[in-house]
Design an enzyme around this catalytic site. Structure first.
Site, PDB file in Angstrom:
ATOM      1  N   ASP A  41       0.678  -1.033   0.032  1.00 25.72           N
ATOM      2  CA  ASP A  41      -0.023   0.042   0.055  1.00 25.72           C
ATOM      3  C   ASP A  41       0.786   1.235   0.085  1.00 25.72           C
ATOM      4  O   ASP A  41       1.730   1.462   0.914  1.00 25.72           O
ATOM      5  CB  ASP A  41      -0.854   0.103   1.284  1.00 25.72           C
TER       6      ASP A  41
ATOM      7  N   ASP B  60      -9.993  -5.873  -1.479  1.00 29.20           N
ATOM      8  CA  ASP B  60      -9.137  -5.267  -0.422  1.00 29.20           C
ATOM      9  C   ASP B  60      -9.837  -4.477   0.669  1.00 29.20           C
ATOM     10  O   ASP B  60     -10.553  -3.350   0.354  1.00 29.20           O
ATOM     11  CB  ASP B  60      -8.260  -4.218  -1.373  1.00 29.20           C
TER      12      ASP B  60
HETATM   13  C1  DX5 Z   1      -6.613  -0.500   3.164  1.00 31.69           C
HETATM   14  C2  DX5 Z   1      -5.520  -1.224   2.538  1.00 31.69           C
HETATM   15  C3  DX5 Z   1      -5.347  -2.841   2.989  1.00 31.69           C
HETATM   16  C4  DX5 Z   1      -6.354  -3.383   3.853  1.00 31.69           C
HETATM   17  C5  DX5 Z   1      -5.564  -4.011   5.273  1.00 31.69           C
HETATM   18  O1  DX5 Z   1      -6.313   0.881   2.465  1.00 31.69           O
HETATM   19  O2  DX5 Z   1      -5.271  -1.194   1.451  1.00 31.69           O
HETATM   20  O3  DX5 Z   1      -4.254  -3.453   2.860  1.00 31.69           O
HETATM   21  O4  DX5 Z   1      -7.162  -2.692   4.344  1.00 31.69           O
HETATM   22  O5  DX5 Z   1      -6.387  -5.112   5.785  1.00 31.69           O
HETATM   23  P1  DX5 Z   1      -7.480  -5.092   6.710  1.00 31.69           P
HETATM   24  O6  DX5 Z   1      -8.484  -4.244   6.269  1.00 31.69           O
HETATM   25  O7  DX5 Z   1      -7.729  -6.632   7.070  1.00 31.69           O
HETATM   26  O8  DX5 Z   1      -6.806  -4.538   8.150  1.00 31.69           O
HETATM   27 ZN    ZN Z   2      -4.400  -1.979  -0.490  1.00 31.36          ZN
END
Ligand code: DX5
Ligand code: ZN
Length: 223
Positions: A37, A178
């Protein structure tokens, strides 16, 4: 025919102090991608991993990157990143006026081009770039932070993307989800048509740690 599901581990959720050992476990378990990310504090109200993180991660593993660009004007910044053949690179269609040209440029680097849609963004925005896409990233939370709750309407959106790809003869395009991919949500996302799953704090990485057992449970939820 259902595509085999793949797991893309959200590396922003992994405890940086344990990255090397976690990466070994991910390789042993067959993780398909590192979900990276990238945030600019403009498109999303947060900053996150960066260009050096990708370079350093490549020195310890050959698992391809799934680079999620949550940044304004990605078309001007793609060369900041070490993009390689085998990677997925996703740009948000909300962040560029030149989506088709940006997707073409990603492919020109040998990588697979993916367009990301925020929960509120209609999938119609992608209708005229389907020939330029290897994947569609359906955001099931508003982007920017781990640990958020699913936006319920996005489950139907996954099914609508699947239907559009079938209707237009583009069933080869992958559907990635995602955000809040918990074990319960993952089952519903798979039923709706998703085939790449971003595994973060909701379904796999607890306390920053990846475990064999956690992977096995996640794997069962998406098969
Ligand atoms: C959100 C991110 C993700 C993700 C993380 O912007 O792109 O990588 O939400 O995982 P969770 O939602 O399971 O914590
Ligand atoms: Zn992501």
């Amino acid at each position: 025919m259902k595509k085999a599901s793949e797991i893309s581990v959200s590396m922003m959720c992994v405890d940086v102090a344990h990255t090397r050992e976690m990466v070994r476990l991910m390789e042993e378990n067959g993780v398909s991608y590192f979900h990276i990310d990238i945030m600019d504090g403009e498109f999303v109200p947060n900053f996150c991993l960066g260009t050096d993180y990708i370079r350093q991660l490549r020195t310890i593993s050959k698992i391809p990157m799934d680079i999620h660009l949550m940044i304004e004007n990605p078309d001007r910044k793609l060369d900041y990143f070490d993009i390689r053949p085998g990677d997925f690179v996703s740009v948000h269609c909300e962040t560029t006026q030149h989506l088709q040209r940006t997707l073409q440029y990603i492919r020109s680097k040998g990588a697979k081009a993916m367009a990301a849609l925020n929960p509120a963004t209609p999938l119609e925005d992608l209708r005229y770039v389907l020939d330029d896409l290897d994947g569609i990233l359906v955001m099931t939370v508003n982007p920017g932070f781990a640990g958020q709750k699913l936006v319920p309407a996005t489950l139907q959106k996954i099914a609508d993307v699947k239907a559009m790809l079938k209707e237009t003869g583009h069933e080869d395009i992958r559907i990635e989800v995602d955000g809040n991919v918990s074990l319960t949500n993952a089952v519903r996302m798979r039923q709706a048509g998703a085939d790449i799953f971003v595994a973060g704090t909701s379904g796999l990485i607890h306390g920053g740690i990846f475990t064999d057992e956690g992977f096995e449970n996640f794997r069962k939820a998406i098969d």
